[in-house]
Design a protein around this motif. Structure first.
Motif, PDB file in Angstrom:
ATOM      1  N   SER A  96     -27.862  32.985 -11.087  1.00 30.53           N
ATOM      2  CA  SER A  96     -27.569  32.541 -12.444  1.00 30.53           C
ATOM      3  C   SER A  96     -28.464  33.279 -13.434  1.00 30.53           C
ATOM      4  CB  SER A  96     -27.811  31.033 -12.569  1.00 30.53           C
ATOM      5  OG  SER A  96     -27.742  30.660 -13.930  1.00 30.53           O
ATOM      6  N   TRP A 142     -40.171  29.551 -11.114  1.00 34.01           N
ATOM      7  CA  TRP A 142     -39.335  29.617 -12.310  1.00 34.01           C
ATOM      8  C   TRP A 142     -39.612  28.444 -13.248  1.00 34.01           C
ATOM      9  CZ3 TRP A 142     -35.011  26.007 -12.437  1.00 34.01           C
ATOM     10  CH2 TRP A 142     -34.295  26.082 -13.641  1.00 34.01           C
ATOM     11  N   GLY A 149     -23.876  33.477 -17.774  1.00 35.86           N
ATOM     12  CA  GLY A 149     -23.249  34.200 -16.669  1.00 35.86           C
ATOM     13  C   GLY A 149     -24.195  34.402 -15.511  1.00 35.86           C
ATOM     14  N   TRP A 177     -33.027  16.628 -14.437  1.00 31.33           N
ATOM     15  CA  TRP A 177     -31.659  16.478 -14.904  1.00 31.33           C
ATOM     16  C   TRP A 177     -31.066  15.237 -14.243  1.00 31.33           C
ATOM     17  CZ3 TRP A 177     -33.902  21.216 -14.121  1.00 31.33           C
ATOM     18  CH2 TRP A 177     -33.931  22.055 -15.247  1.00 31.33           C
ATOM     19  N   ASN A 205     -28.338  32.260 -16.614  1.00 34.82           N
ATOM     20  CA  ASN A 205     -28.298  31.274 -17.689  1.00 34.82           C
ATOM     21  C   ASN A 205     -29.552  31.423 -18.578  1.00 34.82           C
ATOM     22  OD1 ASN A 205     -26.905  28.827 -18.626  1.00 34.82           O
ATOM     23  ND2 ASN A 205     -28.755  27.734 -18.027  1.00 34.82           N
ATOM     24  N   ASN A 240     -32.027  29.706 -19.419  1.00 37.95           N
ATOM     25  CA  ASN A 240     -33.343  29.184 -19.028  1.00 37.95           C
ATOM     26  C   ASN A 240     -33.900  29.846 -17.770  1.00 37.95           C
ATOM     27  OD1 ASN A 240     -31.517  28.117 -17.232  1.00 37.95           O
ATOM     28  ND2 ASN A 240     -32.218  26.005 -17.395  1.00 37.95           N
ATOM     29  N   LYS A 241     -33.269  30.894 -17.303  1.00 39.09           N
ATOM     30  CA  LYS A 241     -33.688  31.470 -16.024  1.00 39.09           C
ATOM     31  C   LYS A 241     -34.736  32.569 -16.185  1.00 39.09           C
ATOM     32  CE  LYS A 241     -30.888  28.994 -13.487  1.00 39.09           C
ATOM     33  NZ  LYS A 241     -30.595  27.837 -14.339  1.00 39.09           N
TER      34      LYS A 241
HETATM   35  C1  PLP Z   1     -29.330  27.334 -14.330  1.00 37.15           C
HETATM   36  C2  PLP Z   1     -28.907  26.035 -14.645  1.00 37.15           C
HETATM   37  C3  PLP Z   1     -27.595  25.825 -15.026  1.00 37.15           C
HETATM   38  C4  PLP Z   1     -26.583  26.925 -15.169  1.00 37.15           C
HETATM   39  O1  PLP Z   1     -26.238  27.449 -13.943  1.00 37.15           O
HETATM   40  P1  PLP Z   1     -25.021  28.444 -13.837  1.00 37.15           P
HETATM   41  O2  PLP Z   1     -24.887  28.601 -12.363  1.00 37.15           O
HETATM   42  O3  PLP Z   1     -25.422  29.716 -14.516  1.00 37.15           O
HETATM   43  O4  PLP Z   1     -23.875  27.785 -14.486  1.00 37.15           O
HETATM   44  C5  PLP Z   1     -27.212  24.543 -15.302  1.00 37.15           C
HETATM   45  N1  PLP Z   1     -28.089  23.520 -15.197  1.00 37.15           N
HETATM   46  C6  PLP Z   1     -29.360  23.713 -14.831  1.00 37.15           C
HETATM   47  C7  PLP Z   1     -30.262  22.544 -14.747  1.00 37.15           C
HETATM   48  C8  PLP Z   1     -29.826  24.961 -14.551  1.00 37.15           C
HETATM   49  O5  PLP Z   1     -31.111  25.121 -14.224  1.00 37.15           O
END
Ligand code: PLP
Length: 188
Positions: A17, A122, A29, A152, A19, A21-22
């Motif tokens: 991912s 991370w 994407g 989450w 995303n 926050n990565k």
């Molecule tokens: C990375 C992340 C996502 C997004 O993941 P994708 O596979 O890119 O959709 C969603 N929620 C959390 C908590 C994440 O850390």
């Protein structure tokens, strides 16, 4: 990493991912990784609308998707990829500082890498005593402008998934009540 095997390399195909926050982000994407050429071709086909190659006809031979990573986003990712080792070093250094500090408390645990594995740290997480302490910690730190967050919400507790099949999730639920994520940015 597990031994010398990178995350995402344990099966026939891995997903990464990118995303926002990565550790590496293209805004959104991600990527599929595989060393199976047939699978790679199939994935490429499905993610580019399953269109057959033809000089002018638009022939789609399967239900496909438009999941291309735009060049501009890919360029962002490539630029960061060149600095990945430095990012990981910075993340690991930060985690070590958290770890050393957390070790001075008896009732807080720090999520550290298991033996034989190498974490990119991370996102750093603490395990507090119980939900009350967690809530107090979240209140105190956020009031002080420190962006800590609870875990989450487990998906099986969200309204739309409540009736879905699931396994025993007591461990996930117990952790959810006590876990907080703490600021983990790469400092440069
Ligand atoms: C990375 C992340 C996502 C997004 O993941 P994708 O596979 O890119 O959709 C969603 N929620 C959390 C908590 C994440 O850390």
């Amino acid at each position: 990493m597990v031994g010398d095997l990178h995350t995402g390399r344990t099966g026939c195909m891995g997903t990464l991912s990118f995303n926002g926050n990565k550790i590496i982000t293209t805004g959104g994407g991600g990527a599929l990784i595989t060393d199976d050429e047939a699978l790679a071709r199939k994935a490429k086909h499905l993610t580019t609308t399953a269109k057959q190659s033809h000089p002018w006809l638009f022939l789609h031979d399967e239900v496909g998707f438009n999941y291309r990573l735009p060049n501009i986003n890919a360029a962002l990712g490539c630029g960061q990829l060149e600095q990945l080792n430095e990012y990981v070093d910075a993340k690991r250094a930060l985690a070590l500082r958290y770890q050393e500090w957390i070790d001075t408390f008896v009732d807080v645990a720090f999520f550290s890498e298991p033996t034989g594995m190498r974490s990119n740290y991370w996102l750093n997480a603490l395990l507090l005593e119980n939900r009350e302490v967690r809530d107090e910690f979240l209140q105190y730190t956020n009031d002080a402008g420190v962006m800590t967050r609870p875990m989450w919400t487990p998906m099986h507790t969200l309204p739309m998934y409540q009736n879905c099949h699931r396994d025993d999730l007591t461990t996930a639920q117990a952790i959810e009540a006590r876990l907080v994520n703490v600021p983990s940015s790469v400092l440069r």
